[in-house]
Design an enzyme around this catalytic site. Structure first.
Site, PDB file in Angstrom:
ATOM      1  N   SER A   9       0.841  -1.198   0.000  1.00 53.32           N
ATOM      2  CA  SER A   9       0.000   0.000   0.000  1.00 53.32           C
ATOM      3  C   SER A   9       0.870   1.240   0.000  1.00 53.32           C
ATOM      4  O   SER A   9       1.682   1.443   0.915  1.00 53.32           O
ATOM      5  CB  SER A   9      -0.904  -0.002   1.232  1.00 53.32           C
ATOM      6  OG  SER A   9      -1.456   1.288   1.389  1.00 53.32           O
ATOM      7  N   HIS A  34      -1.330  -1.243  -4.315  1.00 52.93           N
ATOM      8  CA  HIS A  34      -2.587  -0.871  -3.661  1.00 52.93           C
ATOM      9  C   HIS A  34      -2.606   0.632  -3.403  1.00 52.93           C
ATOM     10  O   HIS A  34      -1.702   1.177  -2.764  1.00 52.93           O
ATOM     11  CB  HIS A  34      -2.700  -1.650  -2.346  1.00 52.93           C
ATOM     12  CG  HIS A  34      -3.997  -1.483  -1.622  1.00 52.93           C
ATOM     13  ND1 HIS A  34      -5.127  -2.224  -1.915  1.00 52.93           N
ATOM     14  CD2 HIS A  34      -4.346  -0.667  -0.595  1.00 52.93           C
ATOM     15  CE1 HIS A  34      -6.108  -1.865  -1.099  1.00 52.93           C
ATOM     16  NE2 HIS A  34      -5.669  -0.917  -0.291  1.00 52.93           N
ATOM     17  N   ASP A  36      -4.807   3.852  -1.882  1.00 57.65           N
ATOM     18  CA  ASP A  36      -5.891   4.188  -0.953  1.00 57.65           C
ATOM     19  C   ASP A  36      -6.343   5.628  -1.147  1.00 57.65           C
ATOM     20  O   ASP A  36      -5.608   6.554  -0.792  1.00 57.65           O
ATOM     21  CB  ASP A  36      -5.400   4.017   0.487  1.00 57.65           C
ATOM     22  CG  ASP A  36      -5.127   2.563   0.821  1.00 57.65           C
ATOM     23  OD1 ASP A  36      -6.081   1.770   0.827  1.00 57.65           O
ATOM     24  OD2 ASP A  36      -3.953   2.218   1.069  1.00 57.65           O
ATOM     25  N   MET A  38      -8.825   8.538   0.026  1.00 59.10           N
ATOM     26  CA  MET A  38      -9.666   8.897   1.187  1.00 59.10           C
ATOM     27  C   MET A  38     -10.188  10.311   1.019  1.00 59.10           C
ATOM     28  O   MET A  38      -9.494  11.173   0.473  1.00 59.10           O
ATOM     29  CB  MET A  38      -8.840   8.839   2.467  1.00 59.10           C
ATOM     30  CG  MET A  38      -8.203   7.491   2.716  1.00 59.10           C
ATOM     31  SD  MET A  38      -7.229   7.551   4.230  1.00 59.10           S
ATOM     32  CE  MET A  38      -6.449   5.945   4.170  1.00 59.10           C
ATOM     33  N   HIS A  67      -8.425   1.349  -3.934  1.00 60.77           N
ATOM     34  CA  HIS A  67      -9.340   1.183  -2.794  1.00 60.77           C
ATOM     35  C   HIS A  67      -9.931   2.553  -2.466  1.00 60.77           C
ATOM     36  O   HIS A  67      -9.245   3.412  -1.926  1.00 60.77           O
ATOM     37  CB  HIS A  67      -8.534   0.608  -1.620  1.00 60.77           C
ATOM     38  CG  HIS A  67      -9.307   0.445  -0.351  1.00 60.77           C
ATOM     39  ND1 HIS A  67      -8.694   0.192   0.862  1.00 60.77           N
ATOM     40  CD2 HIS A  67     -10.636   0.480  -0.083  1.00 60.77           C
ATOM     41  CE1 HIS A  67      -9.608   0.093   1.810  1.00 60.77           C
ATOM     42  NE2 HIS A  67     -10.801   0.273   1.267  1.00 60.77           N
ATOM     43  N   MET A  69     -12.010   4.906  -0.368  1.00 59.30           N
ATOM     44  CA  MET A  69     -12.653   5.123   0.926  1.00 59.30           C
ATOM     45  C   MET A  69     -13.312   6.492   0.867  1.00 59.30           C
ATOM     46  O   MET A  69     -12.893   7.445   1.551  1.00 59.30           O
ATOM     47  CB  MET A  69     -11.596   5.049   2.040  1.00 59.30           C
ATOM     48  CG  MET A  69     -11.190   3.623   2.350  1.00 59.30           C
ATOM     49  SD  MET A  69      -9.605   3.538   3.200  1.00 59.30           S
ATOM     50  CE  MET A  69      -8.532   3.535   1.791  1.00 59.30           C
ATOM     51  N   MET A 138     -11.673  -5.579   5.363  1.00 54.38           N
ATOM     52  CA  MET A 138     -10.834  -4.685   6.170  1.00 54.38           C
ATOM     53  C   MET A 138     -10.547  -5.364   7.509  1.00 54.38           C
ATOM     54  O   MET A 138     -11.470  -5.783   8.204  1.00 54.38           O
ATOM     55  CB  MET A 138     -11.538  -3.355   6.420  1.00 54.38           C
ATOM     56  CG  MET A 138     -11.675  -2.442   5.214  1.00 54.38           C
ATOM     57  SD  MET A 138     -10.140  -2.116   4.329  1.00 54.38           S
ATOM     58  CE  MET A 138      -9.143  -1.353   5.614  1.00 54.38           C
ATOM     59  N   ASP A 176      -6.849  -6.295   4.216  1.00 54.99           N
ATOM     60  CA  ASP A 176      -6.192  -4.977   4.281  1.00 54.99           C
ATOM     61  C   ASP A 176      -6.217  -4.448   5.714  1.00 54.99           C
ATOM     62  O   ASP A 176      -7.295  -4.196   6.270  1.00 54.99           O
ATOM     63  CB  ASP A 176      -6.957  -4.030   3.339  1.00 54.99           C
ATOM     64  CG  ASP A 176      -6.299  -2.663   3.203  1.00 54.99           C
ATOM     65  OD1 ASP A 176      -5.220  -2.460   3.771  1.00 54.99           O
ATOM     66  OD2 ASP A 176      -6.901  -1.815   2.511  1.00 54.99           O
TER      67      ASP A 176
HETATM   68  C1  DX5 Z   1      -6.225   1.719   5.600  1.00 57.32           C
HETATM   69  C2  DX5 Z   1      -5.852   1.383   4.196  1.00 57.32           C
HETATM   70  C3  DX5 Z   1      -4.753   0.397   4.081  1.00 57.32           C
HETATM   71  C4  DX5 Z   1      -3.477   0.796   4.764  1.00 57.32           C
HETATM   72  C5  DX5 Z   1      -2.971  -0.441   5.406  1.00 57.32           C
HETATM   73  O1  DX5 Z   1      -7.433   2.363   5.636  1.00 57.32           O
HETATM   74  O2  DX5 Z   1      -6.947   0.860   3.469  1.00 57.32           O
HETATM   75  O3  DX5 Z   1      -4.522  -0.019   2.743  1.00 57.32           O
HETATM   76  O4  DX5 Z   1      -2.482   1.317   3.915  1.00 57.32           O
HETATM   77  O5  DX5 Z   1      -1.912  -0.107   6.186  1.00 57.32           O
HETATM   78  P1  DX5 Z   1      -1.188  -1.125   7.162  1.00 57.32           P
HETATM   79  O6  DX5 Z   1      -0.695  -2.286   6.315  1.00 57.32           O
HETATM   80  O7  DX5 Z   1      -0.075  -0.282   7.706  1.00 57.32           O
HETATM   81  O8  DX5 Z   1      -2.178  -1.555   8.195  1.00 57.32           O
HETATM   82 ZN    ZN Z   2      -6.517  -0.065   1.467  1.00 56.35          ZN
END
Ligand code: DX5
Ligand code: ZN
Length: 217
Positions: A9, A34, A36, A38, A67, A69, A138, A176
Site C-alpha cells: 500500500s 494498492h 488508498d 480517502m 481502494h 474510501m 478490512m 487490508d
Molecule cells: C487503511 C488502508 C490500508 C493501509 C494499510 O485504511 O486501506 O490499505 O495502507 O496499512 P497497514 O498495512 O499499515 O495496516
Molecule cells: Zn486499502
C-alpha cells in the site's frame, strides 16, 4: 510454507520521494500496487487524489488495485479507469445501489471488488457475490496505516469461504490492515489470496525483502 500474493500500500510510502518508492515496488516481487483514496468524509483522513495518482500510475509497472474510501465512489469510475486500474474496490457501506455500481465498474472495463468494514458481516454479500471479482475484508477500521489487526477477521474469512462454497462464487479474497509477519501466516492458513501491506513494508529496513517474506510466509 504457504504462498500468498502481496499488494504493497502506497499510503505508507514517503510522499516526498514517491518515485523512489515506486521503483522499489516495481523491482520487487509485489503482485499489485494498492492505492488508498480517502475523502475525509467516509473515513477520518485524507490521502491523495487523481492529480497525484495520474503520475503514480505512469511510474508503476504493477497492476493497480484502487481502494476508494470515499462517499459516492460511483462518481469517479471514469477517473479510476483512466489511471489504467485493474481492480476497483468500493465499500459496501458507501454504496446505496451496490449492484448498479458493480456493473458500472465492469462496463468501464475494470475488475470489481467490494470492501467490507470490520463491523459489516460477510452475509450482506449473499446476493451480489456472484458478480464480484474480489472481496476485500478490512482487518482494521479504514483511514490510517499502521493500525493493529482485528482478530475477528479470521472468523470473517471462514464465513466468506462458507458463502463462496454455498453460492459457487469464486472472488479473490484480499485482506487490508495490520498485515505483517506475525499476522500473515494466520491469514494464509485461513485461505486468503492477496495481502495488502503498508506499514510492514515501508517501515522495514529492507522493504523489498519484506515483500518477498510476506509472499512466502
Ligand atoms: C487503511 C488502508 C490500508 C493501509 C494499510 O485504511 O486501506 O490499505 O495502507 O496499512 P497497514 O498495512 O499499515 O495496516
Ligand atoms: Zn486499502
Amino acid at each position: 510454507m504457504a504462498t500468498c500474493k502481496v499488494a504493497p500500500s502506497l499510503l505508507s510510502a514517503n510522499f516526498a520521494n514517491l518515485q523512489r518508492d515506486l521503483e522499489m515496488i516495481n523491482h520487487s516481487e509485489a503482485d499489485w500496487l494498492h492505492l488508498d483514496i480517502m475523502d475525509g468524509v467516509f473515513v477520518p483522513n485524507i490521502s491523495f487524489g487523481f492529480p497525484v495518482l495520474k503520475h503514480v500510475a505512469k511510474y508503476s509497472t504493477k497492476p493497480l488495485d484502487v481502494h476508494l474510501m470515499i462517499v459516492h465512489p460511483e462518481k469517479f469510475i471514469n477517473e479510476v479507469r483512466d489511471l489504467g486500474t485493474y481492480m476497483m474496490n468500493v465499500h459496501y457501506e458507501a454504496c446505496l445501489h451496490l449492484h448498479r455500481v458493480v456493473q458500472q465498474i465492469k462496463d468501464a472495463g475494470m475488475k470489481a471488488g467490494v470492501t467490507l468494514n470490520p463491523a459489516t458481516p460477510v452475509s450482506v454479500l449473499e446476493d451480489i457475490i456472484g458478480d464480484l471479482d474480489m472481496v476485500l475484508l478490512m482487518s482494521v477500521n479504514p483511514g490510517f496505516g499502521g493500525q493493529k489487526f482485528i482478530p475477528n477477521t479470521i472468523k470473517k474469512i471462514k464465513d466468506l469461504h462458507a458463502l463462496m462454497e454455498r453460492t459457487g462464487a469464486k472472488p479473490i479474497i484480499e485482506i487490508d490492515g495490520g498485515v505483517n509477519m506475525n499476522t500473515a501466516p494466520y491469514l494464509v492458513e485461513a485461505g486468503v489470496d492477496m495481502l495488502v501491506a503498508g506499514n510492514a513494508v515501508f517501515a522495514a529496513p529492507n522493504p523489498e525483502l519484506m515483500i518477498h517474506q510476506l509472499r512466502n510466509c
